[in-house]
Motif scaffolding. Structure first.
Motif, PDB file in Angstrom:
ATOM      1  N   SER A 411       3.252  18.382  -5.704  1.00 39.84           N
ATOM      2  CA  SER A 411       4.044  19.085  -4.712  1.00 39.84           C
ATOM      3  C   SER A 411       3.108  19.694  -3.672  1.00 39.84           C
ATOM      4  O   SER A 411       1.895  19.795  -3.892  1.00 39.84           O
ATOM      5  CB  SER A 411       4.882  20.174  -5.378  1.00 39.84           C
ATOM      6  N   THR A 412       3.660  20.134  -2.561  1.00 40.62           N
ATOM      7  CA  THR A 412       2.838  20.555  -1.426  1.00 40.62           C
ATOM      8  C   THR A 412       1.815  21.613  -1.805  1.00 40.62           C
ATOM      9  O   THR A 412       0.607  21.447  -1.602  1.00 40.62           O
ATOM     10  CB  THR A 412       3.732  21.086  -0.299  1.00 40.62           C
ATOM     11  N   PHE A 413       2.265  22.710  -2.377  1.00 39.22           N
ATOM     12  CA  PHE A 413       1.340  23.813  -2.634  1.00 39.22           C
ATOM     13  C   PHE A 413       0.555  23.628  -3.927  1.00 39.22           C
ATOM     14  O   PHE A 413      -0.552  24.149  -4.056  1.00 39.22           O
ATOM     15  CB  PHE A 413       2.086  25.146  -2.566  1.00 39.22           C
ATOM     16  N   ALA A 414       1.083  22.843  -4.856  1.00 40.58           N
ATOM     17  CA  ALA A 414       0.272  22.466  -6.022  1.00 40.58           C
ATOM     18  C   ALA A 414      -0.882  21.571  -5.577  1.00 40.58           C
ATOM     19  O   ALA A 414      -2.000  21.660  -6.105  1.00 40.58           O
ATOM     20  CB  ALA A 414       1.133  21.746  -7.055  1.00 40.58           C
ATOM     21  N   SER A 415      -0.620  20.724  -4.573  1.00 44.91           N
ATOM     22  CA  SER A 415      -1.667  19.861  -4.036  1.00 44.91           C
ATOM     23  C   SER A 415      -2.760  20.695  -3.379  1.00 44.91           C
ATOM     24  O   SER A 415      -3.953  20.434  -3.566  1.00 44.91           O
ATOM     25  CB  SER A 415      -1.053  18.888  -3.015  1.00 44.91           C
ATOM     26  N   ILE A 416      -2.363  21.706  -2.618  1.00 50.71           N
ATOM     27  CA  ILE A 416      -3.354  22.582  -1.972  1.00 50.71           C
ATOM     28  C   ILE A 416      -4.194  23.291  -3.023  1.00 50.71           C
ATOM     29  O   ILE A 416      -5.423  23.367  -2.918  1.00 50.71           O
ATOM     30  CB  ILE A 416      -2.646  23.599  -1.060  1.00 50.71           C
ATOM     31  N   PHE A 417      -3.523  23.816  -4.061  1.00 50.90           N
ATOM     32  CA  PHE A 417      -4.242  24.534  -5.115  1.00 50.90           C
ATOM     33  C   PHE A 417      -5.204  23.606  -5.843  1.00 50.90           C
ATOM     34  O   PHE A 417      -6.358  23.966  -6.105  1.00 50.90           O
ATOM     35  CB  PHE A 417      -3.240  25.138  -6.105  1.00 50.90           C
ATOM     36  N   ARG A 418      -4.756  22.389  -6.131  1.00 53.97           N
ATOM     37  CA  ARG A 418      -5.607  21.452  -6.859  1.00 53.97           C
ATOM     38  C   ARG A 418      -6.811  21.035  -6.021  1.00 53.97           C
ATOM     39  O   ARG A 418      -7.886  20.750  -6.560  1.00 53.97           O
ATOM     40  CB  ARG A 418      -4.791  20.216  -7.251  1.00 53.97           C
ATOM     41  N   GLY A 419      -6.647  20.990  -4.714  1.00 51.05           N
ATOM     42  CA  GLY A 419      -7.742  20.586  -3.858  1.00 51.05           C
ATOM     43  C   GLY A 419      -8.738  21.683  -3.534  1.00 51.05           C
ATOM     44  O   GLY A 419      -9.767  21.418  -2.900  1.00 51.05           O
ATOM     45  N   THR A 420      -8.471  22.908  -3.995  1.00 50.21           N
ATOM     46  CA  THR A 420      -9.334  24.038  -3.652  1.00 50.21           C
ATOM     47  C   THR A 420     -10.793  23.849  -4.049  1.00 50.21           C
ATOM     48  O   THR A 420     -11.697  24.187  -3.267  1.00 50.21           O
ATOM     49  CB  THR A 420      -8.779  25.335  -4.254  1.00 50.21           C
TER      50      THR A 420
END
Length: 483
Positions: A411-420
């Motif tokens: 999902s959008t913000f899970a993707s951002i978190f995973r890419g941190t």
């Protein structure tokens, strides 16, 4: 020109060869286009290839050079032009990220929101053309450069030339692949959180994020509330120096402006560095984030090489200032501003729309607060990490390159978190505005490149490139298998 010969030439050698008459701009461009045609159907680095236009521009340049040579001969002057004529990149094929306006082509930003062709070149494109470079095509990016892998609904996934099942990083992934695979010797990118340095690290090449204000943003005045800077990627430090000599310089319209260069980057690189004071750290600005063991081994190897080359190398245990709050505000607000500026916002990808929706909730005053906070973080970084050192050395990415498609299934913000973790070591320097260069740091057991990052105070990009040139001379950078 033989394709194998083309891939062995640096941008500097290409330009000098055209100026001396050893080969023509058309020969170089044709060799670049031939390689793109052979490799890009698989790698997917380019969104559009300017075959007819690039060849025509090369022919015009060759005609201009022939006419100038005839005029010099008639006047009794040396018939061979030099780089001092201003054409530093004479006849050199260059790839440019979809973030730059190229007259006659849509500036897609990696998506479908801007269908109309750009009316004029952006200033950086005008400058590389004035330096004699030939734009052979535009390169892939995730929409708006929103993540650290190069994949989009419109263009699909770009593959890493080292291993096709791995991501080349992002967001300037197409430009990095074009250079790493030898399709062009140099390419333009943009960096808002590591978007030049991350794909450079993942593809085993050099990627410099210059000081904020060093390269004009025109026709923009700023981008992502100070996070984004324009820059380039190359296979050699000398080529990066040539490229930045061609594009460096701010305009009155730029919100941030760097001091003019005191001497060309190419002169700094040619002169070398002398012994430097180099601080190093294996600790990430993200608390608790550990390096992959292979990244630690690459860092140790770099430190040992720097010491062997005569530099004073010492570990620093300084505490990192925290950039997260400023970066998040700048990123989200910047994405919202960008989404509101496209022609057809309804055509944006769902991830982009969701990020922009959150960004619209951030008042302008908070985004400006984040900019001011970045200035405080920059002062803290200087005081803690560079009080006496010339350069800070650290990993570009704490982890190894990721498998293809590793973010998009989320999902959008899970993707951002995973890419941190990918941006943990790079985004802080977008907040602070410091120059930061990713250089090849070795290859993992799986055959994946590892990048090392060199950081210095504003105004000293030339020092970073000179240090990279010294390392390159000591031990040439590895190249992808088969290239």
């Amino acid at each position: 020109m033989n394709e194998d010969v083309f891939t062995q030439l640096s941008a500097g050698e290409m330009a000098e060869g055209v100026r001396s008459g050893r080969w023509t701009a058309r020969e170089l461009v044709a060799a670049s286009l031939e390689r793109i045609g052979r490799l890009d159907p698989e790698l997917n680095a380019f969104t559009v290839v300017r075959t007819k236009e690039a060849l025509a521009e090369a022919d015009r340049l060759d005609a201009e050079l022939a006419g100038e040579a005839k005029g010099r001969k008639a006047s009794g002057a040396d018939s061979r032009p030099t780089a001092d004529t201003g054409r530093l990149l004479t006849g050199v094929p260059i790839a440019v990220k979809e973030e730059f306006d190229v007259a006659g082509l849509p500036t897609t930003l990696g998506g479908s929101g801007n269908p109309s062709p750009a009316a004029a070149d952006s200033e950086v494109i005008r400058r590389v053309r004035a330096a004699g470079a030939i734009v052979v095509g535009k390169t892939t990016m995730p929409e708006f450069g929103r993540c650290s892998e190069t994949i989009s609904d419109r263009y699909g996934a770009t593959l890493n030339p080292w291993r096709r099942d791995f991501s080349p990083g992002g967001s300037s992934g197409g430009s990095a692949v074009a250079v790493a695979a030898g399709m062009t010797p140099i390419a333009l990118g943009a960096d808002g959180g590591g978007s030049i340095r991350l794909p450079a690290a993942c593809c085993g090449i050099l990627g410099l994020k210059p000081e904020r204000g060093r390269v004009t943003m025109a026709p923009l005045s700023q981008h992502w509330h100070a996070l984004v800077t324009f820059g380039g990627l190359s296979r050699t430090a000398a080529d990066s120096a040539l490229l930045y000599d061609a594009i460096a310089g701010s305009l009155p319209s730029d919100r941030w402006q760097a001091e003019p260069l005191s001497e060309p980057y190419r002169d700094v690189v040619a002169r070398g560095t002398g012994p430097l004071r180099i601080a190093w750290t294996g600790r990430s600005p993200m608390p608790g984030l550990k390096n992959d063991p292979e990244v630690d081994r690459a860092l140790t190897a770099l430190i040992q090489r720097l010491a062997r080359l005569g530099h004073d190398v010492r570990e620093t245990h300084a505490a990192w200032p925290v950039p997260t709050d400023a970066f998040i505000l700048q990123f989200l607000s910047g994405m919202a501003t960008e989404a509101d500026s496209v022609e057809a916002p309804e055509k944006l990808e769902r991830h982009t729309r969701r990020i922009a929706a959150v960004g619209r909730l951030i008042p302008t005053r908070l985004a400006r607060f984040a900019e001011r906070r970045g200035e405080k973080i920059a002062r803290a970084f200087n005081e803690r990490f560079l009080p006496t050192a010339d350069v800070l050395a650290m990993p570009t990415i704490p982890v190894l390159p990721r498998p293809l498609g590793w973010l998009e299934s989320r999902s959008t913000f899970a993707s951002i978190f995973r890419g941190t973790p990918m941006v943990a070591n790079t985004s802080i320097f977008n907040v602070t505005g410091h120059p930061a260069l990713s250089i090849p740091g070795g290859v993992s057991a799986e055959g994946l490149p590892i990048g090392m990052q060199l950081v210095t105070r504003p105004g000293r990009e030339g020092l970073l490139l000179a240090l990279a040139a010294q390392l390159e001379k000591d031990e040439p950078w590895p190249t992808p298998p088969g290239f």
